[in-house]
Design a protein around this motif. Structure first.
Motif, PDB file in Angstrom:
ATOM      1  N   ALA A 197      59.857  -8.542  29.769  1.00  0.00           N
ATOM      2  CA  ALA A 197      61.091  -9.335  29.744  1.00  0.00           C
ATOM      3  C   ALA A 197      62.043  -8.895  30.849  1.00  0.00           C
ATOM      4  O   ALA A 197      62.728  -9.724  31.468  1.00  0.00           O
ATOM      5  CB  ALA A 197      61.770  -9.202  28.380  1.00  0.00           C
ATOM      6  N   TYR A 198      62.091  -7.596  31.115  1.00  0.00           N
ATOM      7  CA  TYR A 198      62.975  -7.093  32.168  1.00  0.00           C
ATOM      8  C   TYR A 198      62.515  -7.584  33.540  1.00  0.00           C
ATOM      9  O   TYR A 198      63.333  -7.936  34.393  1.00  0.00           O
ATOM     10  CB  TYR A 198      62.990  -5.560  32.157  1.00  0.00           C
ATOM     11  N   LYS A 199      61.199  -7.622  33.750  1.00  0.00           N
ATOM     12  CA  LYS A 199      60.655  -8.078  35.039  1.00  0.00           C
ATOM     13  C   LYS A 199      61.017  -9.533  35.295  1.00  0.00           C
ATOM     14  O   LYS A 199      61.375  -9.915  36.418  1.00  0.00           O
ATOM     15  CB  LYS A 199      59.139  -7.901  35.053  1.00  0.00           C
ATOM     16  N   THR A 200      60.945 -10.347  34.256  1.00  0.00           N
ATOM     17  CA  THR A 200      61.302 -11.761  34.407  1.00  0.00           C
ATOM     18  C   THR A 200      62.752 -11.904  34.851  1.00  0.00           C
ATOM     19  O   THR A 200      63.069 -12.697  35.752  1.00  0.00           O
ATOM     20  CB  THR A 200      61.098 -12.500  33.070  1.00  0.00           C
ATOM     21  N   ALA A 201      63.651 -11.135  34.242  1.00  0.00           N
ATOM     22  CA  ALA A 201      65.074 -11.201  34.593  1.00  0.00           C
ATOM     23  C   ALA A 201      65.318 -10.716  36.018  1.00  0.00           C
ATOM     24  O   ALA A 201      66.094 -11.318  36.770  1.00  0.00           O
ATOM     25  CB  ALA A 201      65.887 -10.370  33.606  1.00  0.00           C
ATOM     26  N   ILE A 202      64.649  -9.635  36.423  1.00  0.00           N
ATOM     27  CA  ILE A 202      64.838  -9.073  37.756  1.00  0.00           C
ATOM     28  C   ILE A 202      64.288 -10.009  38.828  1.00  0.00           C
ATOM     29  O   ILE A 202      64.909 -10.240  39.869  1.00  0.00           O
ATOM     30  CB  ILE A 202      64.179  -7.686  37.844  1.00  0.00           C
ATOM     31  N   ASP A 203      63.097 -10.571  38.584  1.00  0.00           N
ATOM     32  CA  ASP A 203      62.476 -11.457  39.574  1.00  0.00           C
ATOM     33  C   ASP A 203      63.310 -12.711  39.826  1.00  0.00           C
ATOM     34  O   ASP A 203      63.247 -13.305  40.909  1.00  0.00           O
ATOM     35  CB  ASP A 203      61.073 -11.866  39.116  1.00  0.00           C
ATOM     36  N   ALA A 204      64.102 -13.123  38.830  1.00  0.00           N
ATOM     37  CA  ALA A 204      64.916 -14.327  38.969  1.00  0.00           C
ATOM     38  C   ALA A 204      66.234 -14.061  39.693  1.00  0.00           C
ATOM     39  O   ALA A 204      66.961 -15.005  40.036  1.00  0.00           O
ATOM     40  CB  ALA A 204      65.202 -14.932  37.594  1.00  0.00           C
ATOM     41  N   ALA A 205      66.551 -12.793  39.930  1.00  0.00           N
ATOM     42  CA  ALA A 205      67.836 -12.437  40.539  1.00  0.00           C
ATOM     43  C   ALA A 205      67.676 -12.191  42.037  1.00  0.00           C
ATOM     44  O   ALA A 205      66.630 -11.721  42.490  1.00  0.00           O
ATOM     45  CB  ALA A 205      68.403 -11.190  39.869  1.00  0.00           C
ATOM     46  N   PRO A 206      68.726 -12.471  42.835  1.00  0.00           N
ATOM     47  CA  PRO A 206      68.677 -12.116  44.259  1.00  0.00           C
ATOM     48  C   PRO A 206      68.648 -10.606  44.416  1.00  0.00           C
ATOM     49  O   PRO A 206      69.079  -9.877  43.511  1.00  0.00           O
ATOM     50  CB  PRO A 206      69.971 -12.722  44.823  1.00  0.00           C
ATOM     51  N   PRO A 207      68.162 -10.089  45.539  1.00  0.00           N
ATOM     52  CA  PRO A 207      67.992  -8.643  45.711  1.00  0.00           C
ATOM     53  C   PRO A 207      69.234  -7.820  45.399  1.00  0.00           C
ATOM     54  O   PRO A 207      69.144  -6.759  44.787  1.00  0.00           O
ATOM     55  CB  PRO A 207      67.595  -8.510  47.190  1.00  0.00           C
ATOM     56  N   GLU A 208      70.406  -8.315  45.802  1.00  0.00           N
ATOM     57  CA  GLU A 208      71.633  -7.540  45.599  1.00  0.00           C
ATOM     58  C   GLU A 208      72.103  -7.537  44.152  1.00  0.00           C
ATOM     59  O   GLU A 208      73.036  -6.806  43.787  1.00  0.00           O
ATOM     60  CB  GLU A 208      72.755  -8.065  46.505  1.00  0.00           C
ATOM     61  N   GLN A 209      71.470  -8.334  43.286  1.00  0.00           N
ATOM     62  CA  GLN A 209      71.875  -8.410  41.880  1.00  0.00           C
ATOM     63  C   GLN A 209      70.778  -7.955  40.923  1.00  0.00           C
ATOM     64  O   GLN A 209      70.862  -8.157  39.719  1.00  0.00           O
ATOM     65  CB  GLN A 209      72.304  -9.847  41.537  1.00  0.00           C
ATOM     66  N   ARG A 210      69.758  -7.302  41.457  1.00  0.00           N
ATOM     67  CA  ARG A 210      68.627  -6.907  40.611  1.00  0.00           C
ATOM     68  C   ARG A 210      69.009  -5.843  39.588  1.00  0.00           C
ATOM     69  O   ARG A 210      68.582  -5.888  38.437  1.00  0.00           O
ATOM     70  CB  ARG A 210      67.472  -6.412  41.495  1.00  0.00           C
ATOM     71  N   THR A 211      69.828  -4.874  40.001  1.00  0.00           N
ATOM     72  CA  THR A 211      70.250  -3.836  39.055  1.00  0.00           C
ATOM     73  C   THR A 211      71.117  -4.439  37.960  1.00  0.00           C
ATOM     74  O   THR A 211      70.982  -4.098  36.779  1.00  0.00           O
ATOM     75  CB  THR A 211      71.018  -2.715  39.782  1.00  0.00           C
ATOM     76  N   GLU A 212      71.993  -5.356  38.335  1.00  0.00           N
ATOM     77  CA  GLU A 212      72.847  -6.030  37.350  1.00  0.00           C
ATOM     78  C   GLU A 212      71.991  -6.844  36.381  1.00  0.00           C
ATOM     79  O   GLU A 212      72.253  -6.871  35.168  1.00  0.00           O
ATOM     80  CB  GLU A 212      73.825  -6.962  38.077  1.00  0.00           C
ATOM     81  N   ALA A 213      70.944  -7.496  36.896  1.00  0.00           N
ATOM     82  CA  ALA A 213      70.044  -8.270  36.034  1.00  0.00           C
ATOM     83  C   ALA A 213      69.322  -7.358  35.044  1.00  0.00           C
ATOM     84  O   ALA A 213      69.148  -7.704  33.869  1.00  0.00           O
ATOM     85  CB  ALA A 213      69.032  -9.034  36.889  1.00  0.00           C
ATOM     86  N   LEU A 214      68.907  -6.172  35.509  1.00  0.00           N
ATOM     87  CA  LEU A 214      68.254  -5.217  34.616  1.00  0.00           C
ATOM     88  C   LEU A 214      69.232  -4.744  33.541  1.00  0.00           C
ATOM     89  O   LEU A 214      68.864  -4.618  32.365  1.00  0.00           O
ATOM     90  CB  LEU A 214      67.729  -4.027  35.418  1.00  0.00           C
ATOM     91  N   ALA A 215      70.484  -4.498  33.927  1.00  0.00           N
ATOM     92  CA  ALA A 215      71.494  -4.063  32.962  1.00  0.00           C
ATOM     93  C   ALA A 215      71.697  -5.109  31.872  1.00  0.00           C
ATOM     94  O   ALA A 215      71.795  -4.780  30.681  1.00  0.00           O
ATOM     95  CB  ALA A 215      72.816  -3.781  33.675  1.00  0.00           C
ATOM     96  N   LYS A 216      71.752  -6.376  32.251  1.00  0.00           N
ATOM     97  CA  LYS A 216      71.936  -7.444  31.264  1.00  0.00           C
ATOM     98  C   LYS A 216      70.731  -7.539  30.329  1.00  0.00           C
ATOM     99  O   LYS A 216      70.879  -7.753  29.121  1.00  0.00           O
ATOM    100  CB  LYS A 216      72.168  -8.779  31.971  1.00  0.00           C
ATOM    101  N   ALA A 217      69.530  -7.366  30.880  1.00  0.00           N
ATOM    102  CA  ALA A 217      68.317  -7.413  30.048  1.00  0.00           C
ATOM    103  C   ALA A 217      68.289  -6.239  29.077  1.00  0.00           C
ATOM    104  O   ALA A 217      67.911  -6.389  27.908  1.00  0.00           O
ATOM    105  CB  ALA A 217      67.074  -7.406  30.934  1.00  0.00           C
TER     106      ALA A 217
END
Length: 256
Positions: A130-150
């Motif tokens: 589930a975390y990978k899906t969220a990260i892959d959908a985010a632009p590079p500069e927002q990947r850490t933020e996407a992981l935090a939300k997941a």
């Protein structure tokens, strides 16, 4: 109920919460109960019980059900009873942490630490999808933020913040902290997962399981070429001396 600034109102809020807890505890001790049952057991009016039940239903601590009738039904609708939800039961003391620790200890004693590490990695791999899906959908500069939300969606109350040469992923809650105190392999497997998901080496700076206030992971900025030790963990009161002392310990952290 949200507490407010004035002392009398704070005392009222505390009293309300205490009575609400008594209502929930009575249901735990006696099983699904009607309003009349609760009022009689607790010495409250039925109106007061209903008010507390409304709040507990809103908080997903209890849920209304139709009372089961055994034998011949009488006329009229069955009385409504209130039962604890799974969330409500989890609010009371459980032995899950002890059971989990005993199971992991059994694995380590019977099959060795390698089996314990394999379990920790297999457990975290199930969450990683589930975390990978969220990260892959985010632009590079927002990947850490996407992981935090997941992570937050999984109960870790995570945030991402900028650091001088990268970012810090801060987890303000850990559902397995008590078990991870005894088995830091759980923390190490999680750190490995973060590294794999973000495609870069990361450094675990602090963990709740080790007694720190926040689980803090440093994620270097791409191409920074600097050591993650340059970024302090998310603990405002921590001095440089205490930080280096904490970093030297490996309990609950990945080895440097």
């Amino acid at each position: 109920m949200k507490n407010v600034g004035e002392a009398p109102q704070e005392e009222l809020a505390t009293g309300e919460r205490s009575t609400r807890n008594r209502v929930a505890r009575s249901i735990l001790d006696h099983g699904p109960s009607t309003v009349a049952d609760l009022a009689k057991r607790l010495g409250l009016t039925q109106a007061a019980v209903r008010r507390h039940l409304d709040s507990l239903v809103h908080e997903n601590v209890v849920e209304p059900r139709e009372q089961r009738v055994y034998g011949a039904r009488t006329r009229g609708r069955p009385a409504k009873v209130f039962a604890l939800t799974d969330c409500g039961r989890d609010a009371f003391d459980q032995s899950y942490d002890k059971l989990a620790a005993e199971a992991l200890r059994w694995i380590a004693e019977r099959h060795g630490e390698s089996a314990l590490v394999a379990f920790a990695r297999d457990r975290i791999a199930a969450q990683a999808e589930a975390y990978k899906t969220a990260i892959d959908a985010a632009p590079p500069e927002q990947r850490t933020e996407a992981l935090a939300k997941a992570l937050t969606a999984d109960g870790y109350a995570a945030t991402a913040r900028s650091a001088p040469i990268g970012e810090q992923l801060c987890q303000h809650h850990c559902p397995v902290a008590h078990v991870a105190e005894q088995f830091p392999q759980l923390c190490e497997a999680e750190t490995e997962m973060f590294s794999a998901l973000l495609g870069t080496h990361v450094q675990r700076l602090a963990t709740i399981a080790h007694g720190d206030g926040v689980c803090t992971t440093f994620i270097p900025r791409s191409g920074s070429g600097k050591s993650p030790e340059a970024a302090p963990p998310a603990q405002p009161a921590q001095t440089a001396k205490s930080f280096h002392s904490a970093s030297a310990s490996t309990a609950g952290r990945n080895p440097a």
